[in-house]
Scaffold this motif. Sequence first.
Motif, PDB file in Angstrom:
ATOM      1  N   LYS A 112      -9.217  -2.453   5.585  1.00 45.49           N
ATOM      2  CA  LYS A 112      -8.631  -3.712   5.104  1.00 45.49           C
ATOM      3  C   LYS A 112      -7.120  -3.558   5.023  1.00 45.49           C
ATOM      4  O   LYS A 112      -6.621  -2.574   4.470  1.00 45.49           O
ATOM      5  N   LEU A 113      -6.393  -4.514   5.589  1.00 45.09           N
ATOM      6  CA  LEU A 113      -4.932  -4.565   5.413  1.00 45.09           C
ATOM      7  C   LEU A 113      -4.665  -5.596   4.325  1.00 45.09           C
ATOM      8  O   LEU A 113      -4.570  -6.791   4.593  1.00 45.09           O
ATOM      9  N   SER A 114      -4.538  -5.136   3.108  1.00 50.03           N
ATOM     10  CA  SER A 114      -4.511  -6.032   1.940  1.00 50.03           C
ATOM     11  C   SER A 114      -3.111  -6.517   1.558  1.00 50.03           C
ATOM     12  O   SER A 114      -2.950  -7.242   0.583  1.00 50.03           O
ATOM     13  N   GLU A 115      -2.088  -6.122   2.321  1.00 44.83           N
ATOM     14  CA  GLU A 115      -0.705  -6.343   1.883  1.00 44.83           C
ATOM     15  C   GLU A 115      -0.362  -7.808   1.607  1.00 44.83           C
ATOM     16  O   GLU A 115       0.312  -8.116   0.624  1.00 44.83           O
ATOM     17  N   LEU A 116      -0.799  -8.723   2.467  1.00 50.25           N
ATOM     18  CA  LEU A 116      -0.436 -10.134   2.280  1.00 50.25           C
ATOM     19  C   LEU A 116      -0.973 -10.665   0.951  1.00 50.25           C
ATOM     20  O   LEU A 116      -0.351 -11.525   0.319  1.00 50.25           O
ATOM     21  N   ALA A 117      -2.101 -10.123   0.508  1.00 50.67           N
ATOM     22  CA  ALA A 117      -2.705 -10.560  -0.755  1.00 50.67           C
ATOM     23  C   ALA A 117      -1.797 -10.287  -1.952  1.00 50.67           C
ATOM     24  O   ALA A 117      -1.917 -10.938  -2.989  1.00 50.67           O
ATOM     25  N   VAL A 118      -0.882  -9.320  -1.804  1.00 53.64           N
ATOM     26  CA  VAL A 118       0.067  -9.054  -2.890  1.00 53.64           C
ATOM     27  C   VAL A 118       1.498  -9.448  -2.489  1.00 53.64           C
ATOM     28  O   VAL A 118       2.472  -8.976  -3.072  1.00 53.64           O
ATOM     29  N   GLY A 119       1.600 -10.311  -1.495  1.00 51.11           N
ATOM     30  CA  GLY A 119       2.902 -10.881  -1.153  1.00 51.11           C
ATOM     31  C   GLY A 119       3.802 -10.003  -0.310  1.00 51.11           C
ATOM     32  O   GLY A 119       5.002 -10.263  -0.207  1.00 51.11           O
ATOM     33  N   ILE A 120       3.233  -8.970   0.289  1.00 57.63           N
ATOM     34  CA  ILE A 120       4.060  -8.136   1.184  1.00 57.63           C
ATOM     35  C   ILE A 120       3.573  -8.408   2.613  1.00 57.63           C
ATOM     36  O   ILE A 120       3.489  -9.547   3.032  1.00 57.63           O
ATOM     37  N   GLY A 121       3.243  -7.392   3.351  1.00 58.11           N
ATOM     38  CA  GLY A 121       2.729  -7.517   4.713  1.00 58.11           C
ATOM     39  C   GLY A 121       2.691  -6.119   5.291  1.00 58.11           C
ATOM     40  O   GLY A 121       3.445  -5.249   4.841  1.00 58.11           O
ATOM     41  N   PRO A 122       1.827  -5.870   6.276  1.00 58.29           N
ATOM     42  CA  PRO A 122       1.710  -4.511   6.827  1.00 58.29           C
ATOM     43  C   PRO A 122       2.818  -4.223   7.835  1.00 58.29           C
ATOM     44  O   PRO A 122       2.570  -3.977   9.017  1.00 58.29           O
ATOM     45  N   GLU A 142      13.456  -0.167   9.674  1.00 60.16           N
ATOM     46  CA  GLU A 142      13.776  -1.606   9.599  1.00 60.16           C
ATOM     47  C   GLU A 142      12.627  -2.366   8.930  1.00 60.16           C
ATOM     48  O   GLU A 142      12.840  -3.253   8.106  1.00 60.16           O
ATOM     49  N   ARG A 143      11.409  -1.983   9.294  1.00 56.52           N
ATOM     50  CA  ARG A 143      10.224  -2.622   8.699  1.00 56.52           C
ATOM     51  C   ARG A 143      10.132  -2.289   7.211  1.00 56.52           C
ATOM     52  O   ARG A 143       9.733  -3.126   6.393  1.00 56.52           O
ATOM     53  N   ALA A 144      10.485  -1.061   6.855  1.00 54.84           N
ATOM     54  CA  ALA A 144      10.452  -0.646   5.439  1.00 54.84           C
ATOM     55  C   ALA A 144      11.427  -1.478   4.605  1.00 54.84           C
ATOM     56  O   ALA A 144      11.161  -1.776   3.440  1.00 54.84           O
ATOM     57  N   LYS A 145      12.536  -1.879   5.215  1.00 55.14           N
ATOM     58  CA  LYS A 145      13.501  -2.735   4.512  1.00 55.14           C
ATOM     59  C   LYS A 145      12.875  -4.085   4.160  1.00 55.14           C
ATOM     60  O   LYS A 145      13.120  -4.634   3.079  1.00 55.14           O
ATOM     61  N   ILE A 146      12.081  -4.628   5.071  1.00 57.69           N
ATOM     62  CA  ILE A 146      11.427  -5.924   4.816  1.00 57.69           C
ATOM     63  C   ILE A 146      10.481  -5.798   3.620  1.00 57.69           C
ATOM     64  O   ILE A 146      10.530  -6.595   2.679  1.00 57.69           O
ATOM     65  N   SER A 147       9.622  -4.776   3.654  1.00 56.06           N
ATOM     66  CA  SER A 147       8.680  -4.567   2.542  1.00 56.06           C
ATOM     67  C   SER A 147       9.427  -4.293   1.242  1.00 56.06           C
ATOM     68  O   SER A 147       9.046  -4.786   0.171  1.00 56.06           O
ATOM     69  N   GLY A 148      10.517  -3.525   1.350  1.00 54.16           N
ATOM     70  CA  GLY A 148      11.305  -3.180   0.162  1.00 54.16           C
ATOM     71  C   GLY A 148      11.944  -4.389  -0.488  1.00 54.16           C
ATOM     72  O   GLY A 148      12.153  -4.418  -1.710  1.00 54.16           O
ATOM     73  N   ARG A 149      12.239  -5.406   0.323  1.00 53.63           N
ATOM     74  CA  ARG A 149      12.800  -6.652  -0.213  1.00 53.63           C
ATOM     75  C   ARG A 149      11.697  -7.525  -0.821  1.00 53.63           C
ATOM     76  O   ARG A 149      11.833  -8.042  -1.923  1.00 53.63           O
ATOM     77  N   LEU A 150      10.588  -7.639  -0.102  1.00 56.81           N
ATOM     78  CA  LEU A 150       9.497  -8.519  -0.548  1.00 56.81           C
ATOM     79  C   LEU A 150       8.833  -8.034  -1.833  1.00 56.81           C
ATOM     80  O   LEU A 150       8.348  -8.839  -2.633  1.00 56.81           O
ATOM     81  N   VAL A 151       8.807  -6.726  -2.042  1.00 57.99           N
ATOM     82  CA  VAL A 151       8.119  -6.177  -3.212  1.00 57.99           C
ATOM     83  C   VAL A 151       8.807  -6.583  -4.516  1.00 57.99           C
ATOM     84  O   VAL A 151       8.207  -6.532  -5.595  1.00 57.99           O
ATOM     85  N   LEU A 152      10.061  -7.021  -4.410  1.00 58.65           N
ATOM     86  CA  LEU A 152      10.805  -7.442  -5.601  1.00 58.65           C
ATOM     87  C   LEU A 152      10.523  -8.885  -5.989  1.00 58.65           C
ATOM     88  O   LEU A 152      10.951  -9.341  -7.057  1.00 58.65           O
ATOM     89  N   SER A 153       9.816  -9.627  -5.142  1.00 55.30           N
ATOM     90  CA  SER A 153       9.597 -11.057  -5.411  1.00 55.30           C
ATOM     91  C   SER A 153       8.696 -11.266  -6.626  1.00 55.30           C
ATOM     92  O   SER A 153       7.871 -10.411  -6.971  1.00 55.30           O
ATOM     93  N   GLU A 154       8.869 -12.399  -7.256  1.00 54.32           N
ATOM     94  CA  GLU A 154       8.053 -12.768  -8.415  1.00 54.32           C
ATOM     95  C   GLU A 154       6.583 -12.830  -8.020  1.00 54.32           C
ATOM     96  O   GLU A 154       5.692 -12.414  -8.762  1.00 54.32           O
ATOM     97  N   PHE A 155       6.334 -13.371  -6.821  1.00 52.17           N
ATOM     98  CA  PHE A 155       4.959 -13.496  -6.326  1.00 52.17           C
ATOM     99  C   PHE A 155       4.284 -12.126  -6.304  1.00 52.17           C
ATOM    100  O   PHE A 155       3.166 -11.957  -6.806  1.00 52.17           O
ATOM    101  N   THR A 156       4.974 -11.152  -5.716  1.00 52.86           N
ATOM    102  CA  THR A 156       4.397  -9.811  -5.578  1.00 52.86           C
ATOM    103  C   THR A 156       4.186  -9.152  -6.936  1.00 52.86           C
ATOM    104  O   THR A 156       3.146  -8.549  -7.182  1.00 52.86           O
TER     105      THR A 156
END
Length: 253
Positions: free
Chosen positions: A131-141, A228-242
Amino acid sequence: MTEPYVKKEVHQGIASVEFFHPQSNSLPSATLQQLAHTITQLAADPKVLVIVLKSAGEKAFCAGASFEELTAIKTEKEGLHFFSGFAHVINALRKCHQLVIGRIHGKCVGGGVGIAAAVDYAIAVEGADVKLSELAVGIGPFVVGPAVERKIGLSAFSQLAIDAGSWRNSDWAKRKGLFAEVHPTVESMDESIAKLSNTLSHSSPEAMLEMKKVFWKGTEHWDELLIERAKISGRLVLSEFTKNAIAKFKAKS
């Protein structure tokens, strides 16, 4: 044993790397760093002819990112540092000279699917669902995406990434090419791993290295891409949603 660890042993040219975390073999930064370092060390050892990557216990193979650590991330720099850990493990597996066999004894979630995809030959047991569960917590694989897509193709990868709440069974994973073999029992899985690793330990190291170069052709830019991809996840993980999604998820578990 309740403390996380990464340990290695080498016997007759076959290196075994095992990782463990009490929370379903999830991966905090320290474990990711140790794992990448251990694989890189073994890659440089001429006595090592083949590597078997596995995790401890009888349940999950790997639950992916450590939720404890995800919730502690406060800045984009900290986020980049954490997700770069997965990038370093995948790149270590990609660049090591030896073929890597993965022992997938249980379920794989998120980053765990990425690690299963980054080995050269994954041998699993029935029940090793993915399972790639990342979107469920507001990130992405994002970091593991290139490794997963390389193995199973864009269509199957997008199905996993979009339907983030659903498991795909081990038979699906084999049909899509993520797993090379799926065995009915742990015993037959281990027998197959022992047989293949023994065969490879008696094969030509030079031929295996040239084969590995062919298999990974077109990934030479991954040192930069995965960061570069890690930067995207690193930004999204700070969101209120996540932050809210992870809090809810932790409350359930």
